[in-house]
Design a protein around this motif. Structure first.
Motif, PDB file in Angstrom:
ATOM      1  N   ILE A  20      55.168  41.596  47.145  1.00  0.00           N
ATOM      2  CA  ILE A  20      54.070  42.576  47.138  1.00  0.00           C
ATOM      3  C   ILE A  20      52.726  41.863  47.323  1.00  0.00           C
ATOM      4  CG2 ILE A  20      53.675  42.550  44.614  1.00  0.00           C
ATOM      5  CD1 ILE A  20      53.346  45.613  44.806  1.00  0.00           C
ATOM      6  N   SER A  21      51.840  42.486  48.092  1.00  0.00           N
ATOM      7  CA  SER A  21      50.512  41.885  48.264  1.00  0.00           C
ATOM      8  C   SER A  21      49.720  42.068  46.971  1.00  0.00           C
ATOM      9  CB  SER A  21      49.756  42.556  49.419  1.00  0.00           C
ATOM     10  OG  SER A  21      49.416  43.886  49.066  1.00  0.00           O
ATOM     11  N   LEU A  22      48.713  41.228  46.805  1.00  0.00           N
ATOM     12  CA  LEU A  22      47.868  41.366  45.620  1.00  0.00           C
ATOM     13  C   LEU A  22      47.181  42.731  45.631  1.00  0.00           C
ATOM     14  CD1 LEU A  22      46.599  40.195  43.063  1.00  0.00           C
ATOM     15  CD2 LEU A  22      44.890  39.056  44.516  1.00  0.00           C
ATOM     16  N   LEU A  23      46.783  43.185  46.812  1.00  0.00           N
ATOM     17  CA  LEU A  23      46.140  44.506  46.926  1.00  0.00           C
ATOM     18  C   LEU A  23      47.048  45.602  46.374  1.00  0.00           C
ATOM     19  CD1 LEU A  23      44.012  46.519  47.979  1.00  0.00           C
ATOM     20  CD2 LEU A  23      45.123  46.381  50.225  1.00  0.00           C
ATOM     21  N   HIS A  24      48.287  45.638  46.806  1.00  0.00           N
ATOM     22  CA  HIS A  24      49.188  46.707  46.349  1.00  0.00           C
ATOM     23  C   HIS A  24      49.624  46.513  44.908  1.00  0.00           C
ATOM     24  CE1 HIS A  24      49.863  47.715  50.787  1.00  0.00           C
ATOM     25  NE2 HIS A  24      49.058  48.599  50.241  1.00  0.00           N
ATOM     26  N   PHE A  25      49.688  45.269  44.467  1.00  0.00           N
ATOM     27  CA  PHE A  25      49.981  45.017  43.058  1.00  0.00           C
ATOM     28  C   PHE A  25      48.870  45.614  42.188  1.00  0.00           C
ATOM     29  CE2 PHE A  25      49.514  42.177  39.340  1.00  0.00           C
ATOM     30  CZ  PHE A  25      50.789  42.267  38.790  1.00  0.00           C
ATOM     31  N   LEU A  26      47.612  45.370  42.587  1.00  0.00           N
ATOM     32  CA  LEU A  26      46.482  45.884  41.800  1.00  0.00           C
ATOM     33  C   LEU A  26      46.434  47.407  41.842  1.00  0.00           C
ATOM     34  CD1 LEU A  26      43.772  43.313  42.962  1.00  0.00           C
ATOM     35  CD2 LEU A  26      44.794  43.451  40.683  1.00  0.00           C
ATOM     36  N   ARG A  27      46.568  47.953  43.039  1.00  0.00           N
ATOM     37  CA  ARG A  27      46.405  49.415  43.184  1.00  0.00           C
ATOM     38  C   ARG A  27      47.628  50.178  42.670  1.00  0.00           C
ATOM     39  NH1 ARG A  27      42.674  51.877  46.281  1.00  0.00           N
ATOM     40  NH2 ARG A  27      44.210  53.489  46.752  1.00  0.00           N
ATOM     41  N   ASP A  28      48.822  49.735  43.058  1.00  0.00           N
ATOM     42  CA  ASP A  28      50.015  50.547  42.778  1.00  0.00           C
ATOM     43  C   ASP A  28      50.632  50.234  41.422  1.00  0.00           C
ATOM     44  OD1 ASP A  28      49.488  51.393  45.308  1.00  0.00           O
ATOM     45  OD2 ASP A  28      51.065  50.207  46.260  1.00  0.00           O
ATOM     46  N   HIS A  29      50.615  48.967  41.026  1.00  0.00           N
ATOM     47  CA  HIS A  29      51.252  48.606  39.744  1.00  0.00           C
ATOM     48  C   HIS A  29      50.281  48.699  38.585  1.00  0.00           C
ATOM     49  CE1 HIS A  29      55.383  47.310  40.631  1.00  0.00           C
ATOM     50  NE2 HIS A  29      54.885  47.356  41.849  1.00  0.00           N
ATOM     51  N   LEU A  30      49.054  48.242  38.807  1.00  0.00           N
ATOM     52  CA  LEU A  30      48.088  48.238  37.697  1.00  0.00           C
ATOM     53  C   LEU A  30      47.153  49.448  37.747  1.00  0.00           C
ATOM     54  CD1 LEU A  30      47.156  44.443  37.484  1.00  0.00           C
ATOM     55  CD2 LEU A  30      49.109  45.666  36.511  1.00  0.00           C
ATOM     56  N   LYS A  31      47.267  50.248  38.814  1.00  0.00           N
ATOM     57  CA  LYS A  31      46.429  51.464  38.968  1.00  0.00           C
ATOM     58  C   LYS A  31      44.935  51.137  38.979  1.00  0.00           C
ATOM     59  CE  LYS A  31      50.226  53.784  38.946  1.00  0.00           C
ATOM     60  NZ  LYS A  31      50.892  53.892  40.250  1.00  0.00           N
ATOM     61  N   LEU A  32      44.607  49.959  39.481  1.00  0.00           N
ATOM     62  CA  LEU A  32      43.199  49.579  39.626  1.00  0.00           C
ATOM     63  C   LEU A  32      42.770  49.945  41.053  1.00  0.00           C
ATOM     64  CD1 LEU A  32      43.288  46.154  37.753  1.00  0.00           C
ATOM     65  CD2 LEU A  32      42.292  48.313  36.956  1.00  0.00           C
ATOM     66  N   THR A  33      42.446  51.211  41.232  1.00  0.00           N
ATOM     67  CA  THR A  33      42.234  51.727  42.585  1.00  0.00           C
ATOM     68  C   THR A  33      40.799  51.538  43.082  1.00  0.00           C
ATOM     69  OG1 THR A  33      41.913  53.902  41.610  1.00  0.00           O
ATOM     70  CG2 THR A  33      44.122  53.395  42.457  1.00  0.00           C
ATOM     71  N   GLY A  34      39.977  50.840  42.283  1.00  0.00           N
ATOM     72  CA  GLY A  34      38.640  50.499  42.780  1.00  0.00           C
ATOM     73  C   GLY A  34      38.703  49.522  43.937  1.00  0.00           C
ATOM     74  N   THR A  35      39.754  48.725  43.989  1.00  0.00           N
ATOM     75  CA  THR A  35      39.960  47.821  45.130  1.00  0.00           C
ATOM     76  C   THR A  35      40.487  48.659  46.284  1.00  0.00           C
ATOM     77  OG1 THR A  35      40.506  46.042  43.597  1.00  0.00           O
ATOM     78  CG2 THR A  35      41.120  45.712  45.895  1.00  0.00           C
ATOM     79  N   VAL A  72      39.518  39.069  39.170  1.00  0.00           N
ATOM     80  CA  VAL A  72      38.505  40.052  38.757  1.00  0.00           C
ATOM     81  C   VAL A  72      38.394  41.089  39.863  1.00  0.00           C
ATOM     82  CG1 VAL A  72      36.074  40.461  38.192  1.00  0.00           C
ATOM     83  CG2 VAL A  72      37.215  38.372  37.384  1.00  0.00           C
ATOM     84  N   THR A  73      38.544  42.353  39.482  1.00  0.00           N
ATOM     85  CA  THR A  73      38.368  43.462  40.418  1.00  0.00           C
ATOM     86  C   THR A  73      37.064  44.167  40.061  1.00  0.00           C
ATOM     87  OG1 THR A  73      39.416  45.156  39.047  1.00  0.00           O
ATOM     88  CG2 THR A  73      40.879  43.781  40.408  1.00  0.00           C
ATOM     89  N   ILE A  74      36.718  45.178  40.836  1.00  0.00           N
ATOM     90  CA  ILE A  74      35.468  45.892  40.569  1.00  0.00           C
ATOM     91  C   ILE A  74      35.496  46.534  39.174  1.00  0.00           C
ATOM     92  CG2 ILE A  74      36.193  48.084  41.639  1.00  0.00           C
ATOM     93  CD1 ILE A  74      32.687  46.419  41.801  1.00  0.00           C
ATOM     94  N   GLU A  75      36.680  46.854  38.660  1.00  0.00           N
ATOM     95  CA  GLU A  75      36.745  47.430  37.310  1.00  0.00           C
ATOM     96  C   GLU A  75      36.299  46.422  36.252  1.00  0.00           C
ATOM     97  OE1 GLU A  75      39.138  47.689  39.604  1.00  0.00           O
ATOM     98  OE2 GLU A  75      39.748  49.810  39.752  1.00  0.00           O
ATOM     99  N   GLY A  76      36.312  45.142  36.607  1.00  0.00           N
ATOM    100  CA  GLY A  76      35.910  44.105  35.664  1.00  0.00           C
ATOM    101  C   GLY A  76      34.422  43.767  35.735  1.00  0.00           C
ATOM    102  N   ILE A  77      33.700  44.452  36.623  1.00  0.00           N
ATOM    103  CA  ILE A  77      32.257  44.196  36.769  1.00  0.00           C
ATOM    104  C   ILE A  77      31.498  45.369  36.156  1.00  0.00           C
ATOM    105  CG2 ILE A  77      30.373  43.808  38.400  1.00  0.00           C
ATOM    106  CD1 ILE A  77      32.380  41.566  38.537  1.00  0.00           C
ATOM    107  N   HIS A  78      30.806  45.127  35.065  1.00  0.00           N
ATOM    108  CA  HIS A  78      30.047  46.200  34.409  1.00  0.00           C
ATOM    109  C   HIS A  78      29.094  45.577  33.390  1.00  0.00           C
ATOM    110  CE1 HIS A  78      32.810  45.475  31.115  1.00  0.00           C
ATOM    111  NE2 HIS A  78      33.816  45.630  31.957  1.00  0.00           N
ATOM    112  N   ALA A  79      28.160  46.378  32.933  1.00  0.00           N
ATOM    113  CA  ALA A  79      27.262  45.926  31.873  1.00  0.00           C
ATOM    114  C   ALA A  79      28.013  45.937  30.541  1.00  0.00           C
ATOM    115  CB  ALA A  79      26.046  46.854  31.802  1.00  0.00           C
ATOM    116  N   GLU A  80      27.377  45.388  29.516  1.00  0.00           N
ATOM    117  CA  GLU A  80      28.043  45.340  28.210  1.00  0.00           C
ATOM    118  C   GLU A  80      28.403  46.723  27.689  1.00  0.00           C
ATOM    119  OE1 GLU A  80      25.927  42.917  25.380  1.00  0.00           O
ATOM    120  OE2 GLU A  80      26.148  41.185  26.704  1.00  0.00           O
ATOM    121  N   ASP A  81      27.576  47.731  28.036  1.00  0.00           N
ATOM    122  CA  ASP A  81      27.854  49.093  27.555  1.00  0.00           C
ATOM    123  C   ASP A  81      28.852  49.829  28.446  1.00  0.00           C
ATOM    124  OD1 ASP A  81      26.445  49.675  29.838  1.00  0.00           O
ATOM    125  OD2 ASP A  81      24.830  50.769  28.838  1.00  0.00           O
ATOM    126  N   GLY A  82      29.407  49.144  29.439  1.00  0.00           N
ATOM    127  CA  GLY A  82      30.396  49.754  30.316  1.00  0.00           C
ATOM    128  C   GLY A  82      29.788  50.412  31.549  1.00  0.00           C
TER     129      GLY A  82
END
Ligand code: FES
Ligand code: FES
Length: 160
Positions: A20-35, A72-82
């Motif tokens: 599986i590609s890292l892209l599909h692992f992130l999106r399909d397995h981890l549901k991190l669809t920001g990528t 690190v995906t876009i879900e991991g980029i945020h301010a301290e308050d989220g």
């Protein structure tokens, strides 16, 4: 295949196909669809993530290559308050977001640059986002947002 890696500071232990590609692992397995999935052949940068701090096209990398490493995906980029961090806020303020499809990759390209060069020239910013296509904004506002964030981080660095 068993995967053990760190995604957005969280340890992940899961099973997925070895090919599986890292892209599909992130999106399909981890549901991190920001990528985002754009071209799937390494040409648009919509799928950009950081792998051990380096910008990569996740469509071109097997998830197996990220095993034992930090992603690190876009879900991991945020301010301290989220909420949006300073770079994301600058994208909003400078009108650098239109349809938004390229933005997760653009923000990660900006973060990768600013992590290694806190005082980039406009040419260096353009080079850093050269692999990220935007069909909407004409890039000017994106470069403005990254440059403004660089200046703010430099000022903050001087104060701290
Ligand atoms: S989807 Fe990966 S570069 Fe376009
Ligand atoms: S904002 Fe639409 S592709 Fe960049």
């Amino acid at each position: 295949m068993i995967f053990d890696l760190i995604v957005n500071e969280e340890p992940i232990h899961t099973e997925a196909p070895a090919d599986i590609s890292l892209l599909h692992f992130l999106r399909d397995h981890l549901k991190l669809t920001g990528t985002k999935e754009g071209c799937n052949v390494g040409e648009c940068g919509a799928c950009s993530v950081l792998l051990d701090g380096k910008l990569v096209n996740s469509c071109l990398i097997l998830a197996a290559q990220a095993n034992g490493r930090r992603v690190v995906t876009i879900e991991g980029i945020h301010a301290e308050d989220g909420g949006p961090n300073d770079l994301q806020q600058a994208f909003i303020e400078y009108g650098a977001v239109q349809c938004g499809f390229c933005i997760p990759g653009m923000v990660l390209a900006g973060e990768a640059l600013l992590n290694s060069n806190i005082n980039p020239t406009r040419a260096e910013i353009r080079e850093a986002i050269a692999g990220n296509l935007c069909r909407c904004t004409g890039y000017q506002q994106i470069v403005d947002a990254i440059q403004a964030t660089a200046l703010k981080r430099q000022e903050k660095g001087r104060r701290d």
